[in-house]
Design an enzyme around this catalytic site. Sequence first.
Site, mmCIF file in Angstrom:
data_model
loop_
_atom_site.group_PDB
_atom_site.id
_atom_site.type_symbol
_atom_site.label_atom_id
_atom_site.label_comp_id
_atom_site.label_asym_id
_atom_site.label_seq_id
_atom_site.Cartn_x
_atom_site.Cartn_y
_atom_site.Cartn_z
ATOM 1 N N ASP A 26 9.883 0.584 -1.133
ATOM 2 C CA ASP A 26 9.174 -0.610 -1.590
ATOM 3 C C ASP A 26 8.165 -0.197 -2.639
ATOM 4 O O ASP A 26 7.549 0.866 -2.551
ATOM 5 C CB ASP A 26 8.550 -1.399 -0.442
ATOM 6 C CG ASP A 26 7.497 -0.621 0.325
ATOM 7 O OD1 ASP A 26 7.855 0.061 1.286
ATOM 8 O OD2 ASP A 26 6.314 -0.699 -0.048
ATOM 9 N N ASP A 39 3.132 -9.284 3.720
ATOM 10 C CA ASP A 39 2.427 -8.017 3.964
ATOM 11 C C ASP A 39 1.033 -8.383 4.466
ATOM 12 O O ASP A 39 0.181 -8.829 3.694
ATOM 13 C CB ASP A 39 2.379 -7.240 2.643
ATOM 14 C CG ASP A 39 1.616 -5.921 2.733
ATOM 15 O OD1 ASP A 39 0.959 -5.665 3.762
ATOM 16 O OD2 ASP A 39 1.671 -5.162 1.753
ATOM 17 N N GLU A 73 -2.155 -6.904 6.593
ATOM 18 C CA GLU A 73 -2.634 -5.595 7.048
ATOM 19 C C GLU A 73 -4.105 -5.422 6.691
ATOM 20 O O GLU A 73 -4.768 -6.381 6.311
ATOM 21 C CB GLU A 73 -1.783 -4.507 6.389
ATOM 22 C CG GLU A 73 -1.754 -4.632 4.862
ATOM 23 C CD GLU A 73 -1.314 -3.371 4.144
ATOM 24 O OE1 GLU A 73 -2.004 -2.347 4.297
ATOM 25 O OE2 GLU A 73 -0.288 -3.436 3.440
#
Length: 225
Positions: free
Chosen positions: A22, A111, A113
């Site tokens: 990625d 995503d 986090e």
Amino acid sequence: MKWLAALALALPVVLGSPQGIDVSNYQSDVNWSTVKANGVEFAYIKATEGTSYKNPSFSSQYTGATSAGLIRGSYHFALPDVSSGATQATYFAANGGGWSADGITLPGALDIEYNPYGATCYGLSASAMVAWITDFSNTYHTKTGRYPVIYTTTDWWTTCTGNASGFQNNNPLWIARYSSSIGTLPAGYSYTTFWQFADSGSNGPGDQDLFNGDSAGLARLAKGS
Ligand SMILES: *[C@@H]1O[C@H](CO)[C@@H](O)[C@H](O)[C@H]1NC(C)=O
Ligand SMILES: *[C@@H]1O[C@H](CO)[C@@H](O)[C@H](O)[C@H]1NC(C)=O
């Protein structure tokens, strides 16, 4: 045999399991034919962050991955303190995060986090965080027909959602853990779909990923059936 054991420890490579990478703007210029030649089958490419950032390399990276014959998808870096989940899912879907049943497009990934800019949980309570993620997920589903993959770490998820469960019913998991084993997963998940196992390696530039299954399973995930 000694080198083989060392290799097995260093690389969580499961024979037959598709390897991936990625990338974001940090890896602006990716030689995708080299990545493909390395045996990589899929890639996730950063499209957006919050509601005001678009990866300037997104188009060239996505086109390059496509031309090289990879299965690819895009991801959105969540900033839950700047706007709602619905607003960010809409922004993502409109700026590279779309999905189509062409067999080469993975569902978009959220995503979520550690906050790189401030408080780890963005100042949200666990229940507010769960509501934000649910809002993003449902909106993305309405816009694209797919539920997003959730990228996170077990530590962040435990800390910032209070170890919430329930997402396993809709959202494939992509867990980040730089170790030789995957460790405990967030509540509710009995397996992970993707594993980001290192932030550099021989697959190519960027983070290194593994699909939990075989190539046919990866194709089914892309196709959504
Ligand atoms: C990619 O790498 C290959 C192999 O090293 C090389 O032949 C090719 O020219 C590179 N492509 C680009 C666009 O740099
Ligand atoms: C999170 O929940 C799961 C399922 O109940 C449990 O197995 C795990 O230990 C929990 N994690 C933490 C850090 O409490």
